[in-house]
Design a protein around this motif. Structure first.
Motif, short mmCIF file in Angstrom:
data_model
loop_
_atom_site.label_atom_id
_atom_site.label_comp_id
_atom_site.label_asym_id
_atom_site.label_seq_id
_atom_site.Cartn_x
_atom_site.Cartn_y
_atom_site.Cartn_z
N ASP A 23 0.94 -1.17 -0.14
CA ASP A 23 0.11 0.00 0.01
C ASP A 23 0.89 1.40 -0.06
OD1 ASP A 23 -1.90 1.72 0.12
OD2 ASP A 23 -2.77 1.36 1.94
N ALA A 24 1.47 1.59 -1.17
CA ALA A 24 2.41 2.92 -1.32
C ALA A 24 1.92 4.03 -0.73
CB ALA A 24 2.97 2.92 -2.75
N VAL A 25 0.70 4.13 -1.13
CA VAL A 25 0.07 5.58 -0.91
C VAL A 25 0.07 5.80 0.51
CG1 VAL A 25 -2.26 7.10 -1.19
CG2 VAL A 25 -1.34 5.56 -2.85
N ARG A 26 -0.11 4.88 1.67
CA ARG A 26 -0.07 5.04 2.92
C ARG A 26 1.17 5.08 3.60
NH1 ARG A 26 -4.15 1.77 6.30
NH2 ARG A 26 -4.34 3.88 7.54
N PRO A 32 9.03 6.80 8.36
CA PRO A 32 9.46 8.20 8.57
C PRO A 32 10.04 8.94 7.35
CG PRO A 32 10.07 6.61 10.31
CD PRO A 32 9.51 5.88 9.15
N PRO A 33 10.84 8.34 6.70
CA PRO A 33 11.35 9.26 5.38
C PRO A 33 10.30 9.56 4.42
CG PRO A 33 12.69 7.35 5.81
CD PRO A 33 11.50 7.04 6.51
N HIS A 34 9.32 8.78 4.19
CA HIS A 34 8.41 9.26 3.10
C HIS A 34 7.55 10.34 3.51
CE1 HIS A 34 9.29 5.01 1.75
NE2 HIS A 34 9.05 5.35 0.25
N VAL A 35 7.44 11.32 2.52
CA VAL A 35 6.46 12.40 2.84
C VAL A 35 5.10 12.46 2.11
CG1 VAL A 35 6.36 14.95 2.41
CG2 VAL A 35 8.55 13.92 3.14
N HIS A 36 5.26 11.92 0.87
CA HIS A 36 3.96 11.79 0.01
C HIS A 36 4.09 11.11 -0.95
CE1 HIS A 36 0.06 12.93 -1.34
NE2 HIS A 36 0.37 13.46 -2.54
N VAL A 37 2.96 10.34 -1.41
CA VAL A 37 3.08 9.24 -2.77
C VAL A 37 1.89 9.45 -3.26
CG1 VAL A 37 3.25 6.87 -3.25
CG2 VAL A 37 4.52 7.65 -1.26
N GLU A 38 1.85 9.64 -4.68
CA GLU A 38 0.70 9.73 -5.43
C GLU A 38 0.73 8.70 -6.46
OE1 GLU A 38 -1.22 13.17 -6.76
OE2 GLU A 38 -0.85 13.92 -4.38
N ARG A 39 -0.23 7.73 -6.58
CA ARG A 39 -0.34 6.87 -7.66
C ARG A 39 -0.84 7.28 -8.78
NH1 ARG A 39 -3.09 1.84 -5.09
NH2 ARG A 39 -1.17 0.96 -4.62
N GLU A 47 2.64 -0.45 -11.09
CA GLU A 47 2.11 0.75 -10.72
C GLU A 47 3.15 1.69 -10.88
OE1 GLU A 47 1.30 0.97 -6.40
OE2 GLU A 47 3.17 -0.45 -6.08
N ARG A 48 2.94 2.85 -11.03
CA ARG A 48 3.72 4.08 -11.49
C ARG A 48 3.31 5.12 -10.16
NH1 ARG A 48 3.10 8.34 -15.09
NH2 ARG A 48 5.19 9.24 -15.81
N LEU A 49 4.30 5.72 -9.68
CA LEU A 49 4.21 6.57 -8.40
C LEU A 49 5.22 7.72 -8.68
CD1 LEU A 49 4.84 3.58 -5.85
CD2 LEU A 49 2.53 4.42 -6.55
N ARG A 50 4.67 8.68 -7.96
CA ARG A 50 5.14 9.91 -7.88
C ARG A 50 5.29 10.11 -6.19
NH1 ARG A 50 5.82 15.53 -9.87
NH2 ARG A 50 7.80 16.23 -8.69
N MET A 51 6.80 10.16 -5.82
CA MET A 51 7.24 10.02 -4.37
C MET A 51 8.11 11.34 -3.90
SD MET A 51 8.19 5.90 -4.43
CE MET A 51 7.63 5.69 -2.90
N TRP A 52 7.87 11.64 -2.97
CA TRP A 52 8.61 12.40 -2.27
C TRP A 52 9.16 11.88 -0.81
CZ3 TRP A 52 4.23 13.64 -4.81
CH2 TRP A 52 4.26 14.54 -5.85
#
Length: 313
Positions: A23-26, A32-39, A47-52
């Motif tokens: 569940d990449a979006v969550r 802790p390091p992940h800020v935001h993920v948009e699927r 899946e293709r993700l934009r990650m911050w």
């Protein structure tokens, strides 16, 4: 090509652990390091993700493609648009079943660096080392209490109707460095925006008892969609994770402004902070009340700001 490998033993079944990483979006709520993920795309396997995410004190962003294999409990990933000095980055999450209902979670990275300069290689190695350990530790803690996740995870939202332009509301929310002059419960706020739309914010707020509390956040701003997503990198002491979003939804007569929050309670801190014998239900209620109170106050002030500007015009 440089390689890293990090593993942890998890006191939870392999299926539980795989479900968390799938569940990449969550992930920003749990890692802790992940800020935001948009699927951006998902067909059930690819899946293709934009990650911050934060890396060595910086906020980095990239496009990542992942291939999920629930049968093998393996997720392979590859950054299609890495950010310099990284030239290429790929790897895999691997979950192995262990005796006694436990599991082993491994995170692999293979990467190259532009020019292979020693300083840049050291930067990438440090980022992989620090982030991998933080990601694995966060997932390890969460998976170990998976039977109580419904009690520890809480999502809620508040909204307000505005008879004014959506762009005025968004401007109020975006210009957070003005909040100490506009929002009574915000006593201090330091904000930097070194990259357009990526804000790093340190804020001090006043609680109902008159005390102050400091938090640090990263905000990702989407002006065309009139959305701001945020992740507290230093959350409330009762929380292990806190993410949220401000969204402005325009229509023919104005806009609806929504403040959404998701939090994970830090179970071991409940009695230490709120007193012996405090139940999780009480902690949930107090957290929701405190965060909700601040959100509703900010929403009302954004409403007044937009509607007052319309009257002046």
């Amino acid at each position: 090509m440089h390689h890293t490998s990090h593993s942890v033993e998890v006191d939870a079944g392999a299926g539980v652990v795989y479900g968390l990483i799938a569940d990449a979006v969550r992930l920003p709520l749990f890692s802790p390091p992940h800020v935001h993920v948009e699927r951006l795309e998902f067909d059930g396997t690819r899946e293709r993700l934009r990650m911050w995410a934060t890396a060595n004190g910086e906020v980095r962003s990239w496009i990542s493609e992942r291939v999920q294999d629930p049968r093998a409990r393996r997720i392979e990933f590859c950054q299609t648009l890495p950010q310099a000095p990284v030239e290429s980055m790929s790897g895999a999450w691997i979950v192995e079943e262990r005796p006694g209902g436990t599991s082993r979670l491994t995170l692999l990275h293979d990467f190259t660096v532009v020019g292979d300069h020693p300083g840049d290689v050291a930067w990438a190695e440090l980022a992989c080392e620090t982030n991998s350990r933080a990601e694995l530790a966060g997932l390890q803690r969460l998976a170990a209490c998976w039977t109580r996740l419904d009690d520890l995870v809480l999502s809620f939202e508040s909204s307000v109707r505005v008879r004014g332009g959506a762009e005025l509301v968004y401007d109020f929310l975006y210009q957070a460095d003005d909040w100490p002059h506009l929002i009574p419960h915000v006593t201090r706020l330091d904000l930097t925006e070194d990259s357009p739309g990526v804000q790093v914010m340190s804020m001090e707020t006043m609680d109902v008892a008159g005390g102050t509390r400091a938090t640090e956040s990263v905000r990702i701003c989407f002006p065309h969609a009139e959305r701001i997503v945020h992740k507290q990198t230093v959350p409330h002491p009762l929380l292990a994770g806190h993410t949220g979003e401000w969204s402005v939804v325009p229509d023919e007569t104005g806009a609806t402004v929504v403040s959404q929050h998701s939090v994970v309670l830090r179970e071991e801190a409940v009695e230490r902070i709120l007193g012996p014998g405090t139940r999780l239900a009480t902690a949930r209620r107090l957290v929701r009340e405190e965060i909700g109170r601040g959100s509703r106050a900010t929403l009302e002030l954004a409403k007044n700001y937009a509607e007052s500007a319309i009257r002046v015009l």
